[in-house]
Enzyme design. Sequence first.
Site, PDB file in Angstrom:
ATOM      1  CG  LEU A 138      -1.995  -1.065   1.281  1.00  0.00           C
ATOM      2  CD1 LEU A 138      -2.711  -1.035   2.629  1.00  0.00           C
ATOM      3  CD2 LEU A 138      -2.998  -0.895   0.148  1.00  0.00           C
TER       4      LEU A 138
ATOM      5  CD  GLU B 116       9.813   2.105   1.511  1.00  0.00           C
ATOM      6  OE1 GLU B 116      10.917   1.923   2.072  1.00  0.00           O
ATOM      7  OE2 GLU B 116       9.633   1.968   0.292  1.00  0.00           O
ATOM      8  N   GLY B 117       6.688   4.359   4.388  1.00  0.00           N
ATOM      9  CA  GLY B 117       6.969   5.568   5.136  1.00  0.00           C
ATOM     10  C   GLY B 117       8.258   5.443   5.908  1.00  0.00           C
TER      11      GLY B 117
ATOM     12  CG  PHE C  97       7.068   2.238  11.478  1.00  0.00           C
ATOM     13  CD1 PHE C  97       7.311   2.385  12.830  1.00  0.00           C
ATOM     14  CD2 PHE C  97       6.676   0.991  11.016  1.00  0.00           C
ATOM     15  CE1 PHE C  97       7.170   1.324  13.708  1.00  0.00           C
ATOM     16  CE2 PHE C  97       6.526  -0.085  11.879  1.00  0.00           C
ATOM     17  CZ  PHE C  97       6.773   0.095  13.227  1.00  0.00           C
ATOM     18  N   GLY C  98       8.264   2.060   7.933  1.00  0.00           N
ATOM     19  CA  GLY C  98       8.422   0.852   7.132  1.00  0.00           C
ATOM     20  C   GLY C  98       7.358   0.779   6.069  1.00  0.00           C
ATOM     21  CB  CYS C  99       6.694  -1.648   3.504  1.00  0.00           C
ATOM     22  SG  CYS C  99       8.215  -1.107   2.705  1.00  0.00           S
ATOM     23  CB  VAL C 100       1.512   0.122   4.876  1.00  0.00           C
ATOM     24  CG1 VAL C 100       0.125  -0.287   5.355  1.00  0.00           C
ATOM     25  CG2 VAL C 100       2.145   1.096   5.865  1.00  0.00           C
TER      26      VAL C 100
ATOM     27  CE  LYS D 175       2.525   2.374  10.090  1.00  0.00           C
ATOM     28  NZ  LYS D 175       2.544   3.580  10.981  1.00  0.00           N
TER      29      LYS D 175
ATOM     30  CG  ASP E 286       4.206  13.667  11.531  1.00  0.00           C
ATOM     31  OD1 ASP E 286       4.534  14.723  10.949  1.00  0.00           O
ATOM     32  OD2 ASP E 286       4.520  12.548  11.105  1.00  0.00           O
TER      33      ASP E 286
END
Length: 481
Positions: free
Chosen positions: A134, A136-137, A139-142, A166, A261
């Site tokens: 879905l 990537e941020g 923190f990591g991938c979703v 996530k 945020d």
Amino acid sequence: MGKQQEGKRRRGEKDGKRKGRGKTAAAAVPEDAAPVAGCWIRFPRLRGCMPSRAKVDSSTSARGGGRETKPSTDDACQDQSVPPASGSATTSNTGSISPSSIVGEELKLAFQLRRFTFSELKCATRNFRPESLLGEGGFGCVFKGWIEENGTAPVKPGTGLTVAVKTLNHDGLQGHKEWVAEVDFLGNLQHPHLVKLVGYCIEDDQRLLVYEFMPRGSLENHLFRKSLPLPWAIRMKIALGAAKGLAFLHEEAERPVIYRDFKTSNILLDADYNAKLSDFGLAKDGPEGDKTHVSTRVMGTYGYAAPEYVMTGHLTSKSDVYSFGVVLLEMMTGRRSMDKNRPNGEHNLVEWARPYLGERRRFYKLVDPRLDGNFSIKGAQKTAQLAHACLSRDPKARPLMSQVVEVLKPLQNLKDMASSSYYFQSMQHERRTALANPYGSQSMKAQSTFARNGQQPMRSLSYGPHASPYRQSPRLDSKRQ
């Protein structure tokens, strides 16, 4: 003597064949190959998203307690439900790790959260396949996945409960602390305008979070990446929902929470465009007692952070109010908070828009031109005034989020469309003339008319390639305190 030499020669040949088979197998699987049963491949465009084979193998052996385990195949994960390890789906975590074992952290878990095994989430996401990604941020991938309605076992895609999984990026700088903050806050806070945390997985070095799936993705995606503009009424609905979420955190939660945020990529939308706040990795407990602020390292996202917070590190709920004002401007204008592709003087949305905020006639310049007059005049005026108040340079002059909610409530579904206004029609005609003849005398005349009215021809928006609705923006600081 000859027999001994012959034996050594044959053993050497066998060893060579075994080594050769190992090299051949490794070479036969390129980095960009599709996943096969029991294998975990890193894809170049998803580097850091896919669990390495070594990590998966170690977590599997830890769960099995040294017993031989049968590897689950891709087809088994896709085509049928995988039964839990024990009799109950909700108690299938035979190798559970006590929250108190997390080094240096106290994890306060809500009783309603489900505890998943890594194997369950691996199958629920179809082996973390790229087509399940879905976004990537930091923190990591979703990944998109499917689980039982009331349990943890994976089910066939399209059935059961759809979730967003996530994963922690082991190569990233953000990680365990944000994971803990996310569980602490979302695990113990419930509200219609906060994304629901379904459960979590903590197994060896694996850290995963499981959320309700938000089918319409992020507000960022709809404002800046969709070809069709988001209708004004929908924008106002989203603004009200997001404001209610912040008001709950600041004024209604058992302990006040500063979100820290707030931005368009962290506002997710369900099928009916109800806004829900996500990503609580940077959230902080608000000041209590006689304290007026929380002193912390400056973190957040460029273009959204309040100026006094950036300069002093003093964090208050009014920092979130400022960020809300920025997002309100983005929703009104269709422009990003920071956009280096725009002309000089227009890179920073707040600085560009500030002269036009709060003025009855010049506010037209702020409205997204793609709406083509399909917006409420009264609603746009009130929105501009509200954004002006939220973006006050003096934090004490900014409204409470509960006051913001009360201002936004009457703005829903107003019918006084600008397209029926004579002033707006005249302005649009002059704008089209100026754009059609940029070097003609009529264009110069139209531009002078715009200058007298405080208007200038709008620069059309440019659209990048389609991106994931869960894509995150760069943050001010990649580490969390």
